[in-house]
Write an enzyme that holds these catalytic residues in place. Sequence first.
Site, PDB file in Angstrom:
ATOM      1  CG  ASP A  31     -44.322  18.911 -81.424  1.00  0.00           C
ATOM      2  OD1 ASP A  31     -45.090  19.875 -81.524  1.00  0.00           O
ATOM      3  OD2 ASP A  31     -44.699  17.772 -81.076  1.00  0.00           O
TER       4      ASP A  31
ATOM      5  CG  ASP B  21     -48.846  19.760 -77.258  1.00  0.00           C
ATOM      6  OD1 ASP B  21     -49.975  19.712 -76.767  1.00  0.00           O
ATOM      7  OD2 ASP B  21     -48.197  20.820 -77.382  1.00  0.00           O
TER       8      ASP B  21
END
Length: 290
Positions: A91, A93
């Site tokens: 991922d 963020d």
Amino acid sequence: MFHRLTLFDMSNELNVVAVNQAFQALQLETYNNRHSANANFAVHQWQWNSAPECVLDLEVILQKLSKQQKLDYVLQSSQQPIQKIKLAVFDMDSTLIQAEVMDELAYAMGIGPQVALITASSMAGELDFEQSFRQRLALLKGFDTAQLSAINQALELMPGAEQLMKGLQNQGVYCAILSGGFSYFADDLAHRLGMQQAFSNSLEEVDGKLTGQVTGVILDAAKKVELLEQLRKTLGLSLSQCLAVGDGANDLPMLNKAGLGVAFHGKPLVRQQAPHQINNFDLDTLLHLA
């Protein structure tokens, strides 16, 4: 079954003694006990073969230790010898960077708190990701794309991100970003970190302004799993050779799909449901699992 325990702590030898005592009490004979240390943490690793039920007893002891001390552990079990990681997906963020990009755009537009509240609820699993994504993005309609570069340059890497990627590249691991964020940022980050690919959402713009829409299908939790499988099959790997790392509720399906899924400083729901977690140390600790 084959088992491997990797313990990260602040060089507290009492923790190691407690784990060794647990192995003795359970009558487990370990091998390849490895120890290494750097300025920030120490790593201890044990491997052994045993029936699955023995691991449950060990898990109870480890959970108790982790609540009392500043330590993290990853306890892996497999029907086959534990393999080297060859594919790592992340991922973006709050995992590779210390921000939620959509929130940063919102703050630049003067609606930060309103969007950040929706983001927090989505990452905690309280809201459907796609629904919350469209809701937040619609609020960014009219955003001046000339500001994107400055926001991108201000984003700070998560501590240990550069060291982790250098180490993974040196080991020949294929690295990719699977992000529900935006390609403008994800593509640049992947290049900056020397990663092989980035998958994310493309912002739609007209005359230098965001329309509040994306082009193409939204990259949600299900799409992350689909891309993980696509990359795995393309590279000819087994799931046990795949590492997935994330922090939010929309990362949980890919964390549970990968052979090694790790919640990195995860949200409360993710800490409860992810197979493994790192809560106290930096990203580069993951190198010891590859």
